[in-house]
Motif scaffolding. Structure first.
Motif, PDB file in Angstrom:
ATOM      1  N   PRO A 126     -29.170 -40.917  28.226  1.00 46.29           N
ATOM      2  CA  PRO A 126     -28.144 -40.698  27.191  1.00 46.29           C
ATOM      3  C   PRO A 126     -28.634 -39.783  26.064  1.00 46.29           C
ATOM      4  O   PRO A 126     -27.883 -38.931  25.579  1.00 46.29           O
ATOM      5  CB  PRO A 126     -27.852 -42.107  26.669  1.00 46.29           C
ATOM      6  CG  PRO A 126     -28.198 -43.006  27.798  1.00 46.29           C
ATOM      7  CD  PRO A 126     -29.390 -42.360  28.457  1.00 46.29           C
ATOM      8  N   GLU A 127     -29.881 -39.945  25.677  1.00 46.63           N
ATOM      9  CA  GLU A 127     -30.446 -39.107  24.618  1.00 46.63           C
ATOM     10  C   GLU A 127     -30.478 -37.637  25.046  1.00 46.63           C
ATOM     11  O   GLU A 127     -30.123 -36.738  24.271  1.00 46.63           O
ATOM     12  CB  GLU A 127     -31.865 -39.602  24.323  1.00 46.63           C
ATOM     13  CG  GLU A 127     -32.461 -39.121  23.032  1.00 46.63           C
ATOM     14  CD  GLU A 127     -33.793 -39.817  22.805  1.00 46.63           C
ATOM     15  OE1 GLU A 127     -34.811 -39.334  23.346  1.00 46.63           O
ATOM     16  OE2 GLU A 127     -33.809 -40.843  22.097  1.00 46.63           O
ATOM     17  N   GLN A 128     -30.900 -37.390  26.282  1.00 46.20           N
ATOM     18  CA  GLN A 128     -30.967 -36.018  26.788  1.00 46.20           C
ATOM     19  C   GLN A 128     -29.567 -35.408  26.909  1.00 46.20           C
ATOM     20  O   GLN A 128     -29.374 -34.227  26.615  1.00 46.20           O
ATOM     21  CB  GLN A 128     -31.678 -35.983  28.148  1.00 46.20           C
ATOM     22  CG  GLN A 128     -33.152 -36.353  28.091  1.00 46.20           C
ATOM     23  CD  GLN A 128     -33.955 -35.384  27.258  1.00 46.20           C
ATOM     24  OE1 GLN A 128     -33.875 -34.180  27.437  1.00 46.20           O
ATOM     25  NE2 GLN A 128     -34.731 -35.911  26.322  1.00 46.20           N
ATOM     26  N   PHE A 129     -28.597 -36.213  27.302  1.00 49.69           N
ATOM     27  CA  PHE A 129     -27.238 -35.691  27.421  1.00 49.69           C
ATOM     28  C   PHE A 129     -26.601 -35.470  26.051  1.00 49.69           C
ATOM     29  O   PHE A 129     -25.786 -34.565  25.889  1.00 49.69           O
ATOM     30  CB  PHE A 129     -26.371 -36.598  28.302  1.00 49.69           C
ATOM     31  CG  PHE A 129     -26.303 -36.106  29.717  1.00 49.69           C
ATOM     32  CD1 PHE A 129     -25.227 -35.369  30.161  1.00 49.69           C
ATOM     33  CD2 PHE A 129     -27.349 -36.342  30.586  1.00 49.69           C
ATOM     34  CE1 PHE A 129     -25.173 -34.887  31.450  1.00 49.69           C
ATOM     35  CE2 PHE A 129     -27.308 -35.873  31.888  1.00 49.69           C
ATOM     36  CZ  PHE A 129     -26.213 -35.139  32.324  1.00 49.69           C
ATOM     37  N   SER A 130     -26.970 -36.265  25.083  1.00 46.10           N
ATOM     38  CA  SER A 130     -26.493 -36.030  23.724  1.00 46.10           C
ATOM     39  C   SER A 130     -27.029 -34.694  23.218  1.00 46.10           C
ATOM     40  O   SER A 130     -26.296 -33.884  22.634  1.00 46.10           O
ATOM     41  CB  SER A 130     -26.938 -37.170  22.808  1.00 46.10           C
ATOM     42  OG  SER A 130     -26.507 -36.938  21.496  1.00 46.10           O
ATOM     43  N   LEU A 131     -28.304 -34.454  23.475  1.00 41.02           N
ATOM     44  CA  LEU A 131     -28.914 -33.169  23.101  1.00 41.02           C
ATOM     45  C   LEU A 131     -28.257 -32.025  23.866  1.00 41.02           C
ATOM     46  O   LEU A 131     -27.924 -30.982  23.284  1.00 41.02           O
ATOM     47  CB  LEU A 131     -30.422 -33.218  23.374  1.00 41.02           C
ATOM     48  CG  LEU A 131     -31.229 -31.965  23.054  1.00 41.02           C
ATOM     49  CD1 LEU A 131     -31.107 -31.599  21.579  1.00 41.02           C
ATOM     50  CD2 LEU A 131     -32.687 -32.186  23.434  1.00 41.02           C
ATOM     51  N   LEU A 132     -28.050 -32.206  25.167  1.00 37.70           N
ATOM     52  CA  LEU A 132     -27.396 -31.183  25.979  1.00 37.70           C
ATOM     53  C   LEU A 132     -26.007 -30.861  25.439  1.00 37.70           C
ATOM     54  O   LEU A 132     -25.624 -29.695  25.352  1.00 37.70           O
ATOM     55  CB  LEU A 132     -27.290 -31.648  27.441  1.00 37.70           C
ATOM     56  CG  LEU A 132     -26.470 -30.751  28.373  1.00 37.70           C
ATOM     57  CD1 LEU A 132     -27.157 -29.391  28.558  1.00 37.70           C
ATOM     58  CD2 LEU A 132     -26.247 -31.433  29.715  1.00 37.70           C
ATOM     59  N   SER A 133     -25.263 -31.889  25.052  1.00 35.75           N
ATOM     60  CA  SER A 133     -23.901 -31.665  24.557  1.00 35.75           C
ATOM     61  C   SER A 133     -23.911 -30.815  23.295  1.00 35.75           C
ATOM     62  O   SER A 133     -23.079 -29.915  23.137  1.00 35.75           O
ATOM     63  CB  SER A 133     -23.188 -32.992  24.309  1.00 35.75           C
ATOM     64  OG  SER A 133     -23.707 -33.649  23.183  1.00 35.75           O
TER      65      SER A 133
END
Length: 198
Positions: free
Chosen positions: A171-178
């Protein structure tokens, strides 16, 4: 009066139970006889629907792909922005992490046992095309390089979790990706508009 069997539906039911059987023993270790026993059907019935273990597994690939798309779309229902969709997708992947780790193991085992690359299989090619299309449909990303960036990130994150890397949070990586992707696309949009105006 003989019982009418919906063969396509029955094949799907068999496939839905096969994932766990493959995940427990691995592609290379399990036999068609063991699969039939695990499904509580005769080997003749199993071979009627799937002429070989490879054919069964390749149909499983397509079934898993279809189920992945349906589950992701259901999870993302109601999201409005790309940032929201990516963050929800990250939570969805994290929630289903064990499943995706098992699926990764199975893919590698299949390729090693069959001594072929995934892209040499028609089933894999179709699945890959469907995942690409899903990125377009679900996320609205039309750029092929960005599509593969996202798909590669997913594969990499699953691999890191497979290695039990506690420093990696999906989730943290996808938040950054977003955040990164939203900023990148916002920057690209004015450039594309000004290029078109010339």
């Amino acid at each position: 009066m003989p019982k009418i069997v919906d063969h396509d539906q029955y094949r799907k039911e068999l496939l839905s139970k096969c994932f766990d059987l493959f995940a427990q023993r691995g592609y290379s270790a399990i036999t068609m006889r063991q699969i039939a026993e695990g499904l509580s059907v005769s080997t003749g019935t199993l071979y009627h629907y799937f002429p070989s273990k490879q054919a069964l597994f390749e149909q499983l690939v397509e079934e898993v792909c279809e189920q992945d798309m349906l589950m992701a779309k259901a999870e993302l229902e109601g999201t409005q922005t790309l940032q929201e969709r990516l963050e929800v997708l990250g939570r969805f992947l994290a929630k289903n992490e064990d499943y995706y780790i098992k699926w990764t193991y199975l893919q590698v085992d299949f390729c090693q046992h069959q001594n072929l690359a995934m892209q040499d299989s028609v089933a894999w090619k179709r699945a890959i095309q469907r995942y690409e299309k899903a990125v377009y449909d679900i996320l609205g990303i039309q750029d092929s390089a960005l599509t593969w960036f996202i798909l590669s990130l997913i594969d990499g994150l699953i691999f890191e979790r497979l290695m039990d890397n506690e420093a990696v949070s999906i989730p943290e990586q996808f938040s950054l990706l977003s955040k990164m992707l939203t900023a990148f696309l916002e920057k690209q949009l004015p450039n594309q508009t000004s290029k078109r105006s010339f």
